[in-house]
Scaffold this motif. Structure first.
Motif, PDB file in Angstrom:
ATOM      1  N   MET A  31     -55.329  55.597  42.216  1.00  0.00           N
ATOM      2  CA  MET A  31     -55.073  55.801  40.792  1.00  0.00           C
ATOM      3  C   MET A  31     -53.730  55.185  40.410  1.00  0.00           C
ATOM      4  O   MET A  31     -52.681  55.579  40.899  1.00  0.00           O
ATOM      5  CB  MET A  31     -55.093  57.280  40.428  1.00  0.00           C
ATOM      6  N   ASN A  33     -52.834  54.747  36.914  1.00  0.00           N
ATOM      7  CA  ASN A  33     -52.370  55.374  35.674  1.00  0.00           C
ATOM      8  C   ASN A  33     -53.156  56.648  35.407  1.00  0.00           C
ATOM      9  O   ASN A  33     -54.377  56.657  35.522  1.00  0.00           O
ATOM     10  CB  ASN A  33     -52.551  54.424  34.483  1.00  0.00           C
ATOM     11  N   SER A  35     -54.478  59.484  32.804  1.00  0.00           N
ATOM     12  CA  SER A  35     -54.800  59.685  31.400  1.00  0.00           C
ATOM     13  C   SER A  35     -54.628  61.148  31.000  1.00  0.00           C
ATOM     14  O   SER A  35     -54.036  61.449  29.969  1.00  0.00           O
ATOM     15  CB  SER A  35     -56.244  59.242  31.135  1.00  0.00           C
ATOM     16  N   ASN A  51     -57.853  62.664  35.429  1.00  0.00           N
ATOM     17  CA  ASN A  51     -58.546  61.498  34.885  1.00  0.00           C
ATOM     18  C   ASN A  51     -57.561  60.338  34.820  1.00  0.00           C
ATOM     19  O   ASN A  51     -56.411  60.527  34.421  1.00  0.00           O
ATOM     20  CB  ASN A  51     -59.041  61.786  33.462  1.00  0.00           C
ATOM     21  N   GLY A  52     -58.003  59.146  35.197  1.00  0.00           N
ATOM     22  CA  GLY A  52     -57.101  58.008  35.135  1.00  0.00           C
ATOM     23  C   GLY A  52     -57.803  56.698  35.430  1.00  0.00           C
ATOM     24  O   GLY A  52     -59.028  56.604  35.373  1.00  0.00           O
ATOM     25  N   TYR A  53     -56.994  55.709  35.775  1.00  0.00           N
ATOM     26  CA  TYR A  53     -57.490  54.345  35.968  1.00  0.00           C
ATOM     27  C   TYR A  53     -56.921  53.757  37.258  1.00  0.00           C
ATOM     28  O   TYR A  53     -55.777  54.027  37.625  1.00  0.00           O
ATOM     29  CB  TYR A  53     -57.061  53.453  34.806  1.00  0.00           C
ATOM     30  N   ASP A  54     -57.735  52.922  37.913  1.00  0.00           N
ATOM     31  CA  ASP A  54     -57.236  52.214  39.082  1.00  0.00           C
ATOM     32  C   ASP A  54     -56.451  50.980  38.633  1.00  0.00           C
ATOM     33  O   ASP A  54     -56.249  50.767  37.436  1.00  0.00           O
ATOM     34  CB  ASP A  54     -58.375  51.876  40.049  1.00  0.00           C
ATOM     35  N   ARG A  57     -57.916  48.814  35.967  1.00  0.00           N
ATOM     36  CA  ARG A  57     -58.206  49.550  34.731  1.00  0.00           C
ATOM     37  C   ARG A  57     -59.624  50.130  34.689  1.00  0.00           C
ATOM     38  O   ARG A  57     -60.175  50.364  33.629  1.00  0.00           O
ATOM     39  CB  ARG A  57     -57.959  48.705  33.479  1.00  0.00           C
ATOM     40  N   PHE A  58     -60.230  50.365  35.873  1.00  0.00           N
ATOM     41  CA  PHE A  58     -61.511  51.057  35.932  1.00  0.00           C
ATOM     42  C   PHE A  58     -61.246  52.557  35.964  1.00  0.00           C
ATOM     43  O   PHE A  58     -60.357  53.024  36.680  1.00  0.00           O
ATOM     44  CB  PHE A  58     -62.319  50.634  37.164  1.00  0.00           C
ATOM     45  N   PRO A  59     -62.014  53.338  35.199  1.00  0.00           N
ATOM     46  CA  PRO A  59     -61.776  54.778  35.137  1.00  0.00           C
ATOM     47  C   PRO A  59     -62.261  55.507  36.397  1.00  0.00           C
ATOM     48  O   PRO A  59     -63.273  55.120  36.984  1.00  0.00           O
ATOM     49  CB  PRO A  59     -62.581  55.208  33.904  1.00  0.00           C
ATOM     50  N   ASN A  85     -67.062  54.839  32.126  1.00  0.00           N
ATOM     51  CA  ASN A  85     -66.058  54.610  31.084  1.00  0.00           C
ATOM     52  C   ASN A  85     -65.295  55.898  30.788  1.00  0.00           C
ATOM     53  O   ASN A  85     -65.603  56.962  31.332  1.00  0.00           O
ATOM     54  CB  ASN A  85     -66.689  54.020  29.812  1.00  0.00           C
ATOM     55  N   GLU A  86     -64.323  55.771  29.945  1.00  0.00           N
ATOM     56  CA  GLU A  86     -63.423  56.881  29.608  1.00  0.00           C
ATOM     57  C   GLU A  86     -64.169  58.093  29.037  1.00  0.00           C
ATOM     58  O   GLU A  86     -63.749  59.231  29.223  1.00  0.00           O
ATOM     59  CB  GLU A  86     -62.398  56.370  28.601  1.00  0.00           C
TER      60      GLU A  86
END
Length: 101
Positions: A31, A33, A35, A51-54, A57-59, A85-86
């Motif tokens: 991870m 970032n 969210s 919850n976040g992104y690699d 920028r994949f959730p 997705n988000e």
């Protein structure tokens, strides 16, 4: 240092000699970032959902179960979910055991 963060149940007996253990225990590197996050606590443990992104920028979602052992909160179970997705992010804390196998 793993014993400072992970329960004996999660580590198992051969984690120090298992070449795959380092990558598994460093799951946090997936991870890039965050969210949002959600937590629930009861008398026997705690669950944290992040919850976040690699890096691409994949959730994704981390679901962690913590237990209180000898006065320390230790990670006892980990579940990583790669979502489309988000909108698939979790709106509440879920323990790893709450996900289908």
């Amino acid at each position: 240092m793993a014993e400072n963060f992970f329960s004996p149940n999660l580590l198992g007996t051969n984690y120090q000699t298992n070449p795959d253990a380092v990558n598994q225990l460093l799951f946090k590197n997936y991870m890039a970032n965050i969210s949002s996050h959600h937590e629930k606590v009861d008398e026997i443990g705690s669950c944290l959902t992040i919850n976040g992104y690699d890096e691409e920028r994949f959730p994704l979602i981390f679901s962690l179960k913590y237990i209180l052992l000898n006065g320390h909160w230790l990670i006892d179970n980990i579940h990583v979910v790669f979502v489309e997705n988000e909108s698939d992010f979790s709106n509440n804390a879920k323990c790893p055991s709450e996900y289908p196998n």
